[in-house]
Write an enzyme that holds these catalytic residues in place. Sequence first.
Site, PDB file in Angstrom:
ATOM      1  CG  ASP A 151      -2.047   0.989   1.107  1.00 13.50           C
ATOM      2  OD1 ASP A 151      -2.328   1.455  -0.025  1.00 13.50           O
ATOM      3  OD2 ASP A 151      -2.663   1.322   2.142  1.00 13.50           O
ATOM      4  N   GLY A 152       0.308   2.324  -0.563  1.00 14.55           N
ATOM      5  CA  GLY A 152       0.986   3.625  -0.513  1.00 14.55           C
ATOM      6  C   GLY A 152       1.517   4.107  -1.851  1.00 14.55           C
ATOM      7  CG  ASN A 153       1.713   1.473  -5.195  1.00 17.25           C
ATOM      8  OD1 ASN A 153       2.641   1.265  -4.427  1.00 17.25           O
ATOM      9  ND2 ASN A 153       1.158   0.521  -5.934  1.00 17.25           N
ATOM     10  N   GLY A 154      -0.102   5.486  -4.408  1.00 18.98           N
ATOM     11  CA  GLY A 154      -0.690   6.770  -4.798  1.00 18.98           C
ATOM     12  C   GLY A 154      -0.023   7.923  -4.046  1.00 18.98           C
ATOM     13  CG  HIS A 205      -0.680   2.067  -9.241  1.00 24.18           C
ATOM     14  ND1 HIS A 205      -0.830   1.792  -7.906  1.00 24.18           N
ATOM     15  CD2 HIS A 205      -1.793   2.766  -9.592  1.00 24.18           C
ATOM     16  CE1 HIS A 205      -1.972   2.312  -7.469  1.00 24.18           C
ATOM     17  NE2 HIS A 205      -2.577   2.917  -8.471  1.00 24.18           N
ATOM     18  CB  SER A 225      -8.827  -5.226  -2.577  1.00 26.09           C
ATOM     19  OG  SER A 225      -9.479  -3.986  -2.759  1.00 26.09           O
ATOM     20  CD1 TRP A 244     -13.551  -5.079  -8.414  1.00 23.51           C
ATOM     21  CD2 TRP A 244     -13.009  -4.364 -10.462  1.00 23.51           C
ATOM     22  NE1 TRP A 244     -12.972  -6.131  -9.086  1.00 23.51           N
ATOM     23  CE2 TRP A 244     -12.632  -5.718 -10.353  1.00 23.51           C
ATOM     24  CE3 TRP A 244     -12.756  -3.691 -11.669  1.00 23.51           C
ATOM     25  CZ2 TRP A 244     -12.024  -6.423 -11.396  1.00 23.51           C
ATOM     26  CZ3 TRP A 244     -12.156  -4.394 -12.708  1.00 23.51           C
ATOM     27  CH2 TRP A 244     -11.801  -5.743 -12.562  1.00 23.51           C
ATOM     28  CG  LEU A 262       9.128 -17.157  -3.672  1.00 21.97           C
ATOM     29  CD1 LEU A 262       9.019 -17.138  -2.160  1.00 21.97           C
ATOM     30  CD2 LEU A 262       9.610 -15.782  -4.158  1.00 21.97           C
TER      31      LEU A 262
HETATM   32  C1  IPE Z   1      -5.506  -2.651  -0.139  1.00 21.04           C
HETATM   33  O1  IPE Z   1      -5.109  -1.355  -0.388  1.00 21.04           O
HETATM   34  C2  IPE Z   1      -5.435  -3.452  -1.371  1.00 21.04           C
HETATM   35  C3  IPE Z   1      -4.154  -3.476  -2.054  1.00 21.04           C
HETATM   36  C4  IPE Z   1      -2.998  -3.056  -1.639  1.00 21.04           C
HETATM   37  C5  IPE Z   1      -4.214  -4.085  -3.330  1.00 21.04           C
HETATM   38  P1  IPE Z   1      -6.137  -0.152  -0.365  1.00 21.04           P
HETATM   39  O2  IPE Z   1      -5.310   1.076  -0.360  1.00 21.04           O
HETATM   40  O3  IPE Z   1      -7.128  -0.280  -1.444  1.00 21.04           O
HETATM   41  O4  IPE Z   1      -6.844  -0.362   1.047  1.00 21.04           O
HETATM   42  P2  IPE Z   1      -7.979   0.465   1.773  1.00 21.04           P
HETATM   43  O5  IPE Z   1      -9.223   0.267   0.994  1.00 21.04           O
HETATM   44  O6  IPE Z   1      -7.526   1.884   1.811  1.00 21.04           O
HETATM   45  O7  IPE Z   1      -8.065  -0.127   3.135  1.00 21.04           O
HETATM   46  C1  IPE Z   2      -1.786   0.285  -3.266  1.00 20.61           C
HETATM   47  O1  IPE Z   2      -1.492   1.646  -3.301  1.00 20.61           O
HETATM   48  C2  IPE Z   2      -1.972  -0.309  -4.625  1.00 20.61           C
HETATM   49  C3  IPE Z   2      -3.351  -0.684  -4.949  1.00 20.61           C
HETATM   50  C4  IPE Z   2      -4.361  -0.632  -4.137  1.00 20.61           C
HETATM   51  C5  IPE Z   2      -3.573  -1.151  -6.293  1.00 20.61           C
HETATM   52  P1  IPE Z   2      -2.639   2.728  -3.282  1.00 20.61           P
HETATM   53  O2  IPE Z   2      -3.044   3.015  -4.682  1.00 20.61           O
HETATM   54  O3  IPE Z   2      -3.744   2.289  -2.386  1.00 20.61           O
HETATM   55  O4  IPE Z   2      -1.881   3.957  -2.675  1.00 20.61           O
HETATM   56  P2  IPE Z   2      -2.435   5.002  -1.623  1.00 20.61           P
HETATM   57  O5  IPE Z   2      -2.900   4.213  -0.428  1.00 20.61           O
HETATM   58  O6  IPE Z   2      -3.553   5.735  -2.267  1.00 20.61           O
HETATM   59  O7  IPE Z   2      -1.261   5.858  -1.324  1.00 20.61           O
HETATM   60 MG    MG Z   3      -4.080   2.542  -0.396  1.00 18.85          MG
END
Ligand code: IPE
Ligand code: IPE
Ligand code: MG
Length: 253
Positions: free
Chosen positions: A26-29, A43, A71, A75, A137
């Site tokens: 998590d945290g790409n955005g 991403h 997840s 969507w 793995l």
């Molecule tokens: C969870 O990340 C799913 C993935 C990393 C693929 P999200 O960033 O979508 O999670 P929520 O919805 O904020 O909890």
């Molecule tokens: C996780 O990073 C990747 C996916 C859910 C596909 P996010 O896209 O949720 O990044 P944030 O949480 O918005 O920083």
């Molecule tokens: Mg996220």
Amino acid sequence: MAILTSSTRGIPDIARIPRHIAIIMDGNGRWAKQRFMPRVMGHKRGVESLRATVRACRDIGVEYLTVFAFSSENWRRPVDEVSFLMSLFLKMLEREVTSLHKNNIRLKIIGDRSRFDEKLRKTMLDAEQLTAANTGLTLSIAANYGGRWDVMHGVQALLLDHPELATCFTEDDLQPYLSMGDAPEPDLFIRTGGEKRISNFMLWQLAYTELYFTDTLWPAFDRAELEQAISSYQHRERRFGRTSEQLPGLPTS
Ligand code: IPE
Ligand code: IPE
Ligand code: MG
């Protein structure tokens, strides 16, 4: 068979490298936003972190790495971001499968594939078939995955095969019908990006997993971070309901 032993019954040797690591990437955005770039660039960079993490896990002897890529709730994101993620997934599979295969890595995709387009479904299947006999793995990528879906789908499949078990099936009966049915439960769960939640990932299998949360955003996650998470894991005491005093005499698995 040893790998079917539930970690909620055996006591894994904590000093060892965890056999199974599960990661919410998590945290790409936010990583992209901090750099004034569009979210999707995060991403893209995230794929590089995944590549480095797979390599590190292989080097240090982790047997199973399971990562949350998309997840069932994702969507709900803007259409453009969803379609970028789909094409990134396709490109990543096409580009990486040869090197995964060369490195003896077995690739599995878990989740409900029915919503993916034909081309992506075929690429997933081809990649799985190519790497199916590999013995290094096992990398499982969760895509359109939800922990609740996994349990419901498993129960439905079990009851289709065994209607007579409707009122009396056991955890062991259900196990092979879950998407990670052939793997030990995760020893270590890592979530990057600072949120402290499970977000519908592997609800069943995480029952007794050690949880590790880091503020590091996924595109910045590297081998040193992974080693830090493993070292934190190795200082835990896994009791599975017992007392500390009971542990020394128990066999480890
Ligand atoms: C969870 O990340 C799913 C993935 C990393 C693929 P999200 O960033 O979508 O999670 P929520 O919805 O904020 O909890
Ligand atoms: C996780 O990073 C990747 C996916 C859910 C596909 P996010 O896209 O949720 O990044 P944030 O949480 O918005 O920083
Ligand atoms: Mg996220």
